[in-house]
Structures are given as C-alpha cells and as structure tokens.
Design a protein around this motif. Sequence first.
Motif, mmCIF file in Angstrom:
data_model
loop_
_atom_site.group_PDB
_atom_site.id
_atom_site.type_symbol
_atom_site.label_atom_id
_atom_site.label_comp_id
_atom_site.label_asym_id
_atom_site.label_seq_id
_atom_site.Cartn_x
_atom_site.Cartn_y
_atom_site.Cartn_z
ATOM 1 N N THR A 17 -5.449 20.479 9.397
ATOM 2 C CA THR A 17 -4.464 20.747 8.225
ATOM 3 C C THR A 17 -4.119 21.420 7.170
ATOM 4 O O THR A 17 -5.240 21.921 7.041
ATOM 5 N N SER A 18 -2.815 21.872 6.919
ATOM 6 C CA SER A 18 -2.551 22.382 5.647
ATOM 7 C C SER A 18 -1.372 21.368 4.742
ATOM 8 O O SER A 18 -0.927 20.853 5.156
ATOM 9 N N ALA A 19 -1.934 21.670 3.342
ATOM 10 C CA ALA A 19 -1.509 20.602 2.101
ATOM 11 C C ALA A 19 0.462 21.898 2.243
ATOM 12 O O ALA A 19 -0.168 22.713 2.790
ATOM 13 N N SER A 20 1.103 21.210 1.982
ATOM 14 C CA SER A 20 2.850 21.805 1.292
ATOM 15 C C SER A 20 2.915 22.461 0.099
ATOM 16 O O SER A 20 2.367 21.746 -1.209
ATOM 17 N N TYR A 21 3.233 24.415 0.065
ATOM 18 C CA TYR A 21 2.956 24.382 -1.248
ATOM 19 C C TYR A 21 4.162 24.954 -1.009
ATOM 20 O O TYR A 21 4.962 25.636 -0.955
ATOM 21 N N VAL A 22 5.267 24.791 -2.058
ATOM 22 C CA VAL A 22 6.503 26.143 -2.207
ATOM 23 C C VAL A 22 5.785 27.475 -2.325
ATOM 24 O O VAL A 22 5.133 27.944 -2.933
ATOM 25 N N GLY A 23 6.777 28.102 -1.366
ATOM 26 C CA GLY A 23 7.052 29.543 -0.984
ATOM 27 C C GLY A 23 6.274 30.063 0.065
ATOM 28 O O GLY A 23 6.137 30.757 0.335
ATOM 29 N N MET A 24 5.472 29.024 0.665
ATOM 30 C CA MET A 24 4.827 29.390 1.801
ATOM 31 C C MET A 24 5.311 29.284 3.343
ATOM 32 O O MET A 24 6.893 29.038 2.757
ATOM 33 N N TRP A 25 4.693 30.046 4.314
ATOM 34 C CA TRP A 25 6.073 30.527 5.162
ATOM 35 C C TRP A 25 5.928 29.939 6.759
ATOM 36 O O TRP A 25 4.061 29.232 6.788
ATOM 37 N N LEU A 26 6.796 29.020 7.284
ATOM 38 C CA LEU A 26 6.376 27.717 7.774
ATOM 39 C C LEU A 26 7.246 27.894 9.572
ATOM 40 O O LEU A 26 8.255 28.565 8.910
ATOM 41 N N CYS A 27 6.939 27.081 10.667
ATOM 42 C CA CYS A 27 7.572 27.461 11.731
ATOM 43 C C CYS A 27 7.986 25.656 11.928
ATOM 44 O O CYS A 27 7.114 24.548 11.890
ATOM 45 N N THR A 28 8.860 25.519 12.736
ATOM 46 C CA THR A 28 9.099 23.876 13.510
ATOM 47 C C THR A 28 8.847 24.395 15.140
ATOM 48 O O THR A 28 9.538 24.980 14.670
ATOM 49 N N SER A 29 8.471 23.016 15.474
ATOM 50 C CA SER A 29 8.846 22.994 17.007
ATOM 51 C C SER A 29 8.749 22.117 17.503
ATOM 52 O O SER A 29 8.472 21.576 18.283
ATOM 53 N N GLY A 30 10.305 21.796 16.693
ATOM 54 C CA GLY A 30 11.161 20.814 17.964
ATOM 55 C C GLY A 30 11.631 20.588 19.206
ATOM 56 O O GLY A 30 11.266 21.446 19.257
ATOM 57 N N ALA A 31 11.747 19.265 20.112
ATOM 58 C CA ALA A 31 11.305 19.849 21.254
ATOM 59 C C ALA A 31 13.416 20.183 21.662
ATOM 60 O O ALA A 31 13.299 20.913 22.900
ATOM 61 N N TYR A 32 13.712 20.131 20.569
ATOM 62 C CA TYR A 32 15.438 20.494 21.293
ATOM 63 C C TYR A 32 15.814 22.227 20.687
ATOM 64 O O TYR A 32 16.056 23.027 21.445
ATOM 65 N N SER A 33 15.105 22.520 19.785
ATOM 66 C CA SER A 33 15.413 23.387 19.077
ATOM 67 C C SER A 33 14.564 24.474 19.407
ATOM 68 O O SER A 33 14.819 25.913 19.409
ATOM 69 N N GLY A 34 13.354 24.009 19.606
ATOM 70 C CA GLY A 34 12.143 24.497 20.280
ATOM 71 C C GLY A 34 11.355 25.383 18.560
ATOM 72 O O GLY A 34 11.804 25.499 17.957
ATOM 73 N N THR A 35 10.815 26.200 18.796
ATOM 74 C CA THR A 35 9.451 27.172 17.612
ATOM 75 C C THR A 35 10.226 27.943 17.283
ATOM 76 O O THR A 35 11.073 29.071 17.987
ATOM 77 N N ILE A 36 10.813 27.758 16.370
ATOM 78 C CA ILE A 36 11.519 28.421 14.825
ATOM 79 C C ILE A 36 10.634 28.753 13.015
ATOM 80 O O ILE A 36 10.022 27.578 12.833
ATOM 81 N N CYS A 37 9.546 30.158 13.341
ATOM 82 C CA CYS A 37 9.311 30.378 12.161
ATOM 83 C C CYS A 37 9.867 31.289 11.100
ATOM 84 O O CYS A 37 10.915 31.096 11.270
ATOM 85 N N LEU A 38 9.232 31.936 10.156
ATOM 86 C CA LEU A 38 9.436 32.098 9.432
ATOM 87 C C LEU A 38 10.086 31.716 7.930
ATOM 88 O O LEU A 38 11.561 32.306 7.720
ATOM 89 N N CYS A 39 10.300 29.990 8.401
ATOM 90 C CA CYS A 39 10.706 29.221 7.108
ATOM 91 C C CYS A 39 10.240 29.050 5.915
ATOM 92 O O CYS A 39 9.096 28.901 5.817
ATOM 93 N N GLN A 40 10.900 29.546 4.615
ATOM 94 C CA GLN A 40 10.551 29.030 3.127
ATOM 95 C C GLN A 40 10.113 27.642 2.924
ATOM 96 O O GLN A 40 11.145 26.638 2.552
ATOM 97 N N VAL A 41 9.025 27.206 1.910
ATOM 98 C CA VAL A 41 8.839 25.600 1.174
ATOM 99 C C VAL A 41 9.969 25.939 -0.100
ATOM 100 O O VAL A 41 9.529 27.221 -0.568
ATOM 101 N N VAL A 75 5.868 20.726 12.133
ATOM 102 C CA VAL A 75 6.212 21.199 10.821
ATOM 103 C C VAL A 75 4.771 21.976 10.948
ATOM 104 O O VAL A 75 3.885 21.156 10.943
ATOM 105 N N GLU A 76 4.795 22.962 11.096
ATOM 106 C CA GLU A 76 3.247 24.265 11.482
ATOM 107 C C GLU A 76 2.879 25.514 10.877
ATOM 108 O O GLU A 76 4.048 25.696 10.240
ATOM 109 N N THR A 77 1.866 26.155 10.225
ATOM 110 C CA THR A 77 1.756 27.336 10.047
ATOM 111 C C THR A 77 0.265 27.869 11.328
ATOM 112 O O THR A 77 -0.502 26.668 11.505
ATOM 113 N N PRO A 78 0.426 28.851 11.747
ATOM 114 C CA PRO A 78 -0.714 29.775 12.406
ATOM 115 C C PRO A 78 -1.564 30.253 11.506
ATOM 116 O O PRO A 78 -2.277 29.909 10.747
ATOM 117 N N GLU A 79 -3.310 29.748 12.330
ATOM 118 C CA GLU A 79 -4.026 29.903 11.962
ATOM 119 C C GLU A 79 -4.555 32.023 12.068
ATOM 120 O O GLU A 79 -3.843 32.132 13.414
#
Length: 427
Positions: A303-327, A365-369
């Motif tokens: 798991t990872s904590a959330s901090y302003v400035g992080m770049w993350l991915c979402t992976s909802g079943a309908y929209s699919g995986t979308i990355c380069l989104c920022q907190v 909502v995830e971030t890669p290793e």
Amino acid sequence: MKIPPITARASRSAGRPAVALGVALALVAMNAIQATAAPAPASPENAITRAVEPTGEVPGGFASWKDLVATQEKLVKAADRVTAAVRTQGDTGFAGIVAAPENRELRVYWKGDTPERIDDLVGRLRRDVPVSVLPAAYSARELESEMNRLGRTSGGAITSIAPNVDGSGLTVSGAAYGLTRSKVADSAVPVTVEAGVTPTPASRWDDAAPWLGGAAWRTTGTGRGCSTGFAVTAGGASWMLSAAHCGSIGQTATDPTGQVIGPIAYANTSRDVMLIRASTAGRVYNNNPGTVSPEFSNPVVGTSASYVGMWLCTSGAYSGTICLCQVKMTNVTIYLAESVLYGLALLENPTRKNVAGQGDSGGPVETPEPSGTTQQYAVGVISLIDTSAQVPCTGYVLNGRVCSWRLYYAPWSNATTAFPGIAIATG
C-alpha cells in the motif's frame, strides 16, 4: 481481529439523484447500459501480467514513467517518515507535505520553528532526496478546526472543503459563488472559493472467484454498477474493498452476468468504504481503456499513503486504466445531500481527459512499483466524480455514462480507519 461496529447505509430510491449540485457518486445504472460479450476469465494462476505504461508525455522531463515513479517512491518513503514523526510526537506546527517528483523534491510546510528532532530527521532524509522546509501561516490542526466549524455553520452552501497543503488557508467549493462566499466571510483563516465544483469490459465484466480488483459488480435489487477495489484480509477471512455508496449491508454483490461475489457485510459511509465477503486474490486488472483482448492484471505488493503532488493511476471497470493523474488535495471533506464524507483526496487528469466516470466507483487508485511497473501499490478506491468537469468517456462503455477529469477517492487510510486490522492481500 474483530471488525468494529460499522454504520449501515440506508437504501436509496433508484430514481433519486445520489448527489446534488454536480458532484456525482461514480456508480451507474447498469440496466441502462449494454456491454460487449466477454471471453472466459483467466484464473490468477495463469493470468497475463504486463507493465502498466501510460501514453503521453511524462511530466518533469523524465525519460520514462518508470523513472518518474522511481523518484516518486523515494519521496513518498521520505514523506512517510516525516508523517510518522509528526504523528508520534504530536507536533502542532506541521502544516503539510508535497511530494513533487517532477521537481525532484519533497516539500515540508511548517508553522513556526521546526523542532530539533525534525531538523535532524530532515538532515538524514537529505542524504537520499532533496527536502525543503518552508514556512506556513497555519498548522494542519488549525485548518482542520476551522474546516469543521465552517462545515457546521454553512447551512449546506459548501459542497467541499479542504486545507491548502502549504498551510495558507482553506479551499471551499459551492454551487453558487456569492452564497458560498457569504457563508465563509467570518473565517478565521483565508479562504479560496471555487464556484460550480460540487462534488464493455471483458474479464473485468465477467470475472470469477477468486475475485480481482478493477472488475465490474452490481448489487442485487438495484442493478447499480460499481467496480471492485482491492482484495484485503481481516479476522482470518478474505474480503473485497469497494465504495460504501455502492450498496447496503445485507445486499448481495454479483458480477454483471449474475454470478454471486458475496454479501456486503460492513460499510462505513463517512469514509466511503465497504467490505464484501468473498474469495479474492491480490491482483488488479490494468488493461488499457477499450482493450477487450488480451486483458491483463497485475499483482498488488503493498500500500501507499497519499500526498499532494503524487502521480497515480485509476483502474475502474468501465473507464479502464488511466495514468498520469495527479493528487491536488488531501483531507477533503465532501458534503452530500445525504451524508458527509471525510478524509478524501482530490485527483485530476492534467490533460483534461477522463480520469473516471460512472461505474468506476470503488475501483482501484494505484501506483506502480517502479522496478518494472508490473506490480502495484494500493493507494485507495474511487469515490466521486466532479460533474462540472465532464469530458468524453473512455473504456468499454462510452454511451449513457458521465465521466470527468476530476475525481475524489478514499485513500487507504480511510479503509484502515474504518476497519482497524485489515491488511492488503498481495498477489
């Protein structure tokens, strides 16, 4: 482990809008949407694993997404050490932290002089990452206190409120600028008012036990569609984490083909997280939007904590995986017509393209290793979308849904607050 008493969510009328004034719960009425047929799901044992690689230019001039998340991981680990020191010592001057991988630095905001032990910690952290300690006008505690006061006295004019991470004040949203402005005129801290902001898959569509994150599910009786989040363990049992607004305790979760996933056993509405009793596996679907075959999934490794400035991915079943989104904000409070949600984080797609839409609620909502971007850290689950920031949908279901470039998610800390003792299931 004994799961503590949990607040059950009352059932809603299916025809009633879940949220007023433009912030929408990211679920969808599934009986109104058709999806493409799906191949038989693969079991976790023979699942395809691929690197999660976003398209588009990587921020900060990094040569690759892998390089960005490697720098981000170092900053997050440093931020975790500062956060832990603040929590254990009860420092009253702490205001906030920004993990800024595109600038290759960690920013710590503090009101007044930093204690000697914080200075010592920062000195040690600087051996690995650049750390700036910057002055703040207000502490996180002072801002949270004022947030709570304004929320109680706003009379429903405020739809969201959050502390500015630099300790400069608060940011408030409401449907009507003038009304919202008048309700916060007596604030003890500076307030920025934003007007108008209120808060057909293949195997994702036809998954099978053990269930994975990022798959579609619906509740019996209502037919409303959501997404599975992350497999977790608690009390010696396996569960699926999702969003509390997707259903009520006692309802049964199924996949869209009618296969039973399990009962909704626990829900915490104020943190917007729920647990579905189910056989689960520690993996999440991550195929790109619109890709029906071949699909792939990735193991969850922590798991990872959330901090302003992080770049993350979402992976909802309908929209699919979308990355380069920022907190953009953390510790956001959202005022809905029926309830108040606490501790959310604001995530935006800076390209103003879809980050999530209806049906993605509860999704990962995830971030890669960073070593290969084939493994994922769980960051949180999708909660709300901002319908004032509508954009065309991506993914498997394009018509009949509302999508947005701005969303709010329940971070992993909301899950552990709601259900003490839960642990992420790794794959």
